[in-house]
Design an enzyme around this catalytic site. Structure first.
Site, PDB file in Angstrom:
ATOM      1  N   LYS A 128       8.460  -4.012  -1.108  1.00  0.00           N
ATOM      2  CA  LYS A 128       8.357  -2.564  -1.159  1.00  0.00           C
ATOM      3  C   LYS A 128       9.107  -1.987   0.121  1.00  0.00           C
ATOM      4  O   LYS A 128       9.768  -1.196   0.193  1.00  0.00           O
ATOM      5  CB  LYS A 128       6.798  -2.039  -1.135  1.00  0.00           C
ATOM      6  CG  LYS A 128       6.728  -0.748  -0.626  1.00  0.00           C
ATOM      7  CD  LYS A 128       5.025  -0.605  -0.949  1.00  0.00           C
ATOM      8  CE  LYS A 128       4.228  -1.195   0.125  1.00  0.00           C
ATOM      9  NZ  LYS A 128       4.110  -0.266   1.401  1.00  0.00           N
ATOM     10  N   THR A 129       8.854  -2.532   1.425  1.00  0.00           N
ATOM     11  CA  THR A 129       9.250  -2.171   2.711  1.00  0.00           C
ATOM     12  C   THR A 129      10.895  -2.383   2.670  1.00  0.00           C
ATOM     13  O   THR A 129      11.484  -1.590   3.217  1.00  0.00           O
ATOM     14  CB  THR A 129       8.589  -2.606   3.844  1.00  0.00           C
ATOM     15  OG1 THR A 129       7.103  -2.564   3.577  1.00  0.00           O
ATOM     16  CG2 THR A 129       8.968  -2.131   5.097  1.00  0.00           C
ATOM     17  N   ASP A 173       6.139   6.669   1.811  1.00  0.00           N
ATOM     18  CA  ASP A 173       5.663   4.947   1.535  1.00  0.00           C
ATOM     19  C   ASP A 173       4.371   5.328   1.010  1.00  0.00           C
ATOM     20  O   ASP A 173       3.632   6.332   1.144  1.00  0.00           O
ATOM     21  CB  ASP A 173       5.826   4.472   2.949  1.00  0.00           C
ATOM     22  CG  ASP A 173       5.582   2.961   2.572  1.00  0.00           C
ATOM     23  OD1 ASP A 173       5.535   2.405   1.554  1.00  0.00           O
ATOM     24  OD2 ASP A 173       5.338   2.150   3.616  1.00  0.00           O
ATOM     25  N   GLU A 174       3.273   4.296   0.292  1.00  0.00           N
ATOM     26  CA  GLU A 174       2.246   4.280   0.056  1.00  0.00           C
ATOM     27  C   GLU A 174       1.856   5.608  -0.660  1.00  0.00           C
ATOM     28  O   GLU A 174       0.495   6.107  -0.324  1.00  0.00           O
ATOM     29  CB  GLU A 174       1.455   4.086   1.061  1.00  0.00           C
ATOM     30  CG  GLU A 174       1.636   2.981   2.095  1.00  0.00           C
ATOM     31  CD  GLU A 174       0.917   1.567   1.604  1.00  0.00           C
ATOM     32  OE1 GLU A 174       0.658   1.642   0.435  1.00  0.00           O
ATOM     33  OE2 GLU A 174       1.073   0.672   2.393  1.00  0.00           O
ATOM     34  N   GLN A 233      -3.481  -0.311  -5.666  1.00  0.00           N
ATOM     35  CA  GLN A 233      -3.769  -0.536  -4.225  1.00  0.00           C
ATOM     36  C   GLN A 233      -4.366   0.600  -3.714  1.00  0.00           C
ATOM     37  O   GLN A 233      -4.385   0.768  -2.510  1.00  0.00           O
ATOM     38  CB  GLN A 233      -2.558  -1.029  -3.504  1.00  0.00           C
ATOM     39  CG  GLN A 233      -2.396  -2.701  -3.813  1.00  0.00           C
ATOM     40  CD  GLN A 233      -1.260  -3.188  -2.854  1.00  0.00           C
ATOM     41  OE1 GLN A 233      -1.536  -3.494  -1.740  1.00  0.00           O
ATOM     42  NE2 GLN A 233      -0.131  -3.694  -3.301  1.00  0.00           N
ATOM     43  N   ARG A 239      -3.487 -10.852  -1.030  1.00  0.00           N
ATOM     44  CA  ARG A 239      -3.245 -11.106   0.423  1.00  0.00           C
ATOM     45  C   ARG A 239      -2.724 -12.468   0.408  1.00  0.00           C
ATOM     46  O   ARG A 239      -2.077 -13.064   1.300  1.00  0.00           O
ATOM     47  CB  ARG A 239      -4.155 -10.900   1.375  1.00  0.00           C
ATOM     48  CG  ARG A 239      -4.649  -9.574   1.810  1.00  0.00           C
ATOM     49  CD  ARG A 239      -3.427  -8.401   1.727  1.00  0.00           C
ATOM     50  NE  ARG A 239      -3.271  -7.756   0.482  1.00  0.00           N
ATOM     51  CZ  ARG A 239      -2.041  -7.180   0.280  1.00  0.00           C
ATOM     52  NH1 ARG A 239      -1.234  -6.933   0.845  1.00  0.00           N
ATOM     53  NH2 ARG A 239      -1.564  -6.586  -1.067  1.00  0.00           N
TER      54      ARG A 239
END
Length: 729
Positions: free
Chosen positions: A35-36, A220-221, A251, A612
């Site tokens: 994503k980043t 973002d997010e 998430q 994670r």
DNA sequence: TTACGCTTAAACTTG
DNA sequence: TTAAGCGTAA
């Protein structure tokens, strides 16, 4: 143009997102799908291929850390600083706008930011003024109400009067609280966003200006946006334009803070022509871990839907450990970490993730005993420490005399004989004249409304603040901070503190001086909203302290095992992950099990935890747990059951290798002379209570007693072994 | 005004 | 278990 440096190592979906034509675009990015990377490449793409000016780009994140990381990555990729580009948090950007347009926003130039602690304190004062019982109106709860209103773009006047007394009372408190804020030039976190929103809404010229300027908006997010953040983005883009949003509905774990996962769905409706791209290839975890995550999250309804896949192999099965109690759980985890390190693993690659901070203690103790360095994230942050807030309160008064919360905080810190009675007088005077405490103090001194002793003390305090302002004016910020710490008596007070924390507090105060020095040397005046010609560093630093509460203070150097809550772990990855305390009541938390919506959020949190892990995942739960000093016998979390058995391996079910491996160590040694054949963890049957598990054995012979947990008969019971007719299974 | 002992209640947490 | 709030004593 050669764009291979932007696109080379991207997969097809990532590439499609990065190179998408201008216009509303929604990227649904699963955990570990890059994503980043996509966000930063998109910025590079805009700057080069689309020929966008840095001035035309606005990138919004939720945390300072994410903002810093994104800026760093873009600058590294382009190999140059990118000044004009705005990257920041929603709050940071709102603050910047308000500093720039303080007049249009109807704020004093030196307005101060209230953090949640300040907000609660101020509310307490409002409640007292209304003669309301704090038991009935808990300040944090009232603060929650006000923040929710602001998140929903509701001023007191917008609240419908449904005739219910509770609602009316809330509304009155909100109104008065807001008046206090206005009077003192104070802005809480919710207010930052609301003001910035109203600034654009009520000033079409400004709105047009920024719409024209920010041709490209990236968020973002997005699943964590709340109503006002969503509407703010909408206002800026006019529902059209180049809006690039990234998010993962699975998430969303901040619903309790007002974030609305629906915003991710709504985007497609509110931004006509919006395209959607899914990033579903995961580059992080093994196939087993991913299958577990997918199976778990499949229990949630109403998802946007995606299926993460990986080219990676199956990997190890997920290990499930059924601990005897929390001490056994910690011993098991620490032992496995030790083995990992022994086999050449880095300590920092191992993470212990828990639902709530209170769980960290046992792990901490066990890690200390095992001499394994560790680092706990979370807890009190630098700028939230009492001594730091004291010093900041002095600085705020220096900058802005009408800051009542700061006045109240330090008027008698260190003790200078200004007690509750005197402060009450000041409050009363302030209320009747509609001014600040500072003004009230001046007035009372002038009119002789204070007794001799109190008058002297108050005068001393006012003189101190005036002197601090006068004497340090024009001096470099660190000098000013230093003066405040010394001349206020704060340093002396903490030096003389009898408890063992005093020394550390003094060190923190020294650190504040350093922090202010770092700030003026490293902060970009433009980014922190300071006029470069006439920099007001004091105010900028105070805003910085409120907006960036100082996450990563303290040494991080040594290779350490990582301990943190699941919330903090979002966005991170570790080769070795332990999810601990997977028990009903703890995780999912007991306060979340009643409502489906909340339960689903807990499940998303579990999903975050599972995803994670890169190589190896452990799920741990305990039969018995001391919780707030009380014993509990929880059943394993439903989330454990929701992971298919073929992906897991039960550590307990291993053939007993007693004597060969010390693991798992018997957590409670049987008392000497305990009846043979009755030991902790053994399954037994009782004629009335049915099947159970032995938890503890103590005493011997006639007096031998056993504590047995009978899940079907109301939990644990102490039984006298000689009479209980227990049958060992 | 301040200091000390008792009662109570208790997620997650960026800004 | 711990921290914070509150009433009473110095």
């Amino acid at each position: 143009m050669d764009v291979s440096w932007i696109l080379d190592d991207l997969n097809a979906a990532q590439r499609a997102a990065v190179t998408a034509p201008l216009g509303p675009l929604r990227v649904l990015a699963g955990a570990g799908s890059g994503k980043t990377r996509v966000l930063t490449r998109r910025i590079a793409w805009l700057l080069t291929v689309e020929n966008a000016s840095p001035w035309s780009i606005l990138a919004v994140t939720f945390t300072n850390k994410a903002a810093a990381e994104m800026r760093g990555r873009v600058e590294k990729m382009l190999d140059q600083p990118i000044g004009g580009l705005w990257i920041g948090t929603f709050h940071g950007i709102a603050h910047r706008l308000l500093r720039q347009h303080w007049q249009e926003a109807r704020l004093p130039r030196a307005f101060q930011i209230l953090d949640s602690d300040d907000q609660t304190r101020l509310l307490k004062r409002v409640l007292r003024g209304l003669n309301l019982d704090e038991k009935k109106w808990p300040p944090p709860q009232v603060a929650g109400f006000i923040n929710r209103c602001k998140d929903e773009i509701q001023r007191p006047a917008d609240l419908a009067d449904d005739g219910k007394p509770v609602q009316r009372q809330y509304r009155q408190i909100y109104t008065l609280y807001q008046q206090e804020c206005e009077r003192g030039g104070l802005v809480d976190f919710g207010e930052l966003l609301l003001r910035a929103y109203e600034l654009w809404r009520d000033h079409p010229d400004l709105q047009a200006h920024y719409r024209e300027r920010f041709q490209h908006v990236l968020v973002d997010e997005f699943q964590d946006t709340n109503t006002i953040q969503y509407q703010w983005v909408r206002l800026l883009s006019g529902g059209r334009g180049d809006v690039f949003i990234v998010g993962d509905d699975d998430q969303c774990v901040y619903g309790w803070r007002g974030s609305k996962v629906e915003n991710l769905q709504r985007f497609a409706d509110d931004f006509p022509g919006a395209q959607t791209i899914r990033l579903e290839q995961n580059y992080r975890s093994t196939h087993n871990i991913l299958k577990a995550a997918n199976a778990l999250i499949a229990h949630n309804a109403g998802r946007l839907g995606k299926n993460l896949w990986t080219a990676d192999g199956d990997g190890e099965p997920i290990q499930i450990y059924d601990a005897f109690n929390e001490v056994d759980e910690a011993r098991f985890v620490v032992e496995r970490v030790r083995q990992w390190v022994e086999q050449g693993g880095q300590r920092r690659d191992a993470a212990i993730l828990y639902r709530s901070n209170a769980q960290s203690r046992v792990f901490e103790e066990t890690l200390i005993a095992a001499a394994l360095p560790y680092r706990i994230y979370g807890g009190l942050r630098f700028f939230e420490r009492a001594e730091i807030k004291d010093a900041l309160a002095y600085l705020r008064l220096v900058a802005h005399r009408d800051d009542d919360p700061s006045f109240e905080r330090v008027v008698n810190t260190p003790p200078r004989a200004i007690g509750e009675r005197t402060v009450d007088l000041l409050r009363e005077a302030a209320r009747s004249r509609g001014g600040s405490l500072w003004q009230a103090a001046l007035g009372l001194l002038a009119s002789g409304g204070l007794s001799g002793r109190a008058a002297n003390a108050v005068r001393g305090f006012l003189n101190l603040i005036e002197a601090l302002d006068r004497d340090s004016h024009g001096q470099p910020l660190p000098e000013r901070v230093e003066q405040v710490i010394t001349r206020s008596g704060l340093r002396a007070m903490y030096e003389q503190a009898r408890d063992d924390k005093g020394e550390m507090r003094v060190e923190n105060l020294e650190e504040l001086v350093n922090a202010s020095g770092d700030f003026i040397t490293h902060a970009d005046p433009v980014v922190v909203g300071v006029d470069p010609d006439e920099p007001d560093w004091l105010n900028a630093f105070l805003a910085h302290a409120a907006l960036e509460s100082g996450q990563g203070q303290g040494a991080a150097g040594e290779d350490s095992v990582q301990l943190m809550t699941l919330h903090m772990a979002k966005g991170l990855e570790f080769p070795l992950v332990f999810l601990v305390g997977l028990e009903e009541g703890l995780f999912p938390h007991s306060r979340s099990t009643a409502e489906a919506r909340q339960l689903e959020e807990e499940r998303r949190l579990a999903y975050v935890g599972v995803t994670r892990a890169q190589r190896q995942l452990y799920l741990c739960h305990a039969e018995r747990r001391n919780w707030y000093g009380r014993e509990n016998y929880p059943s394993p979390s439903r989330f454990v059951r929701e992971i298919p058995a073929e992906l897991t391996h039960d550590v307990r079910a291993q053939p007993k290798r007693r004597g060969k491996t010390p693991l798992p160590a018997p957590p409670v040694a049987a008392a000497p002379g305990a009846p043979v054949g009755l030991q902790p963890r053994q399954r037994v049957r009782h004629p009335q209570f049915g099947e159970g598990v032995v938890l503890e054995v103590e005493g011997a012979g006639y007096h031998a007693r056993a504590k047995v947990n009978f899940p079907t008969a109301g939990g644990a019971k102490w039984l006298v072994v000689a009479y209980a007719k227990l049958e060992v299974l």
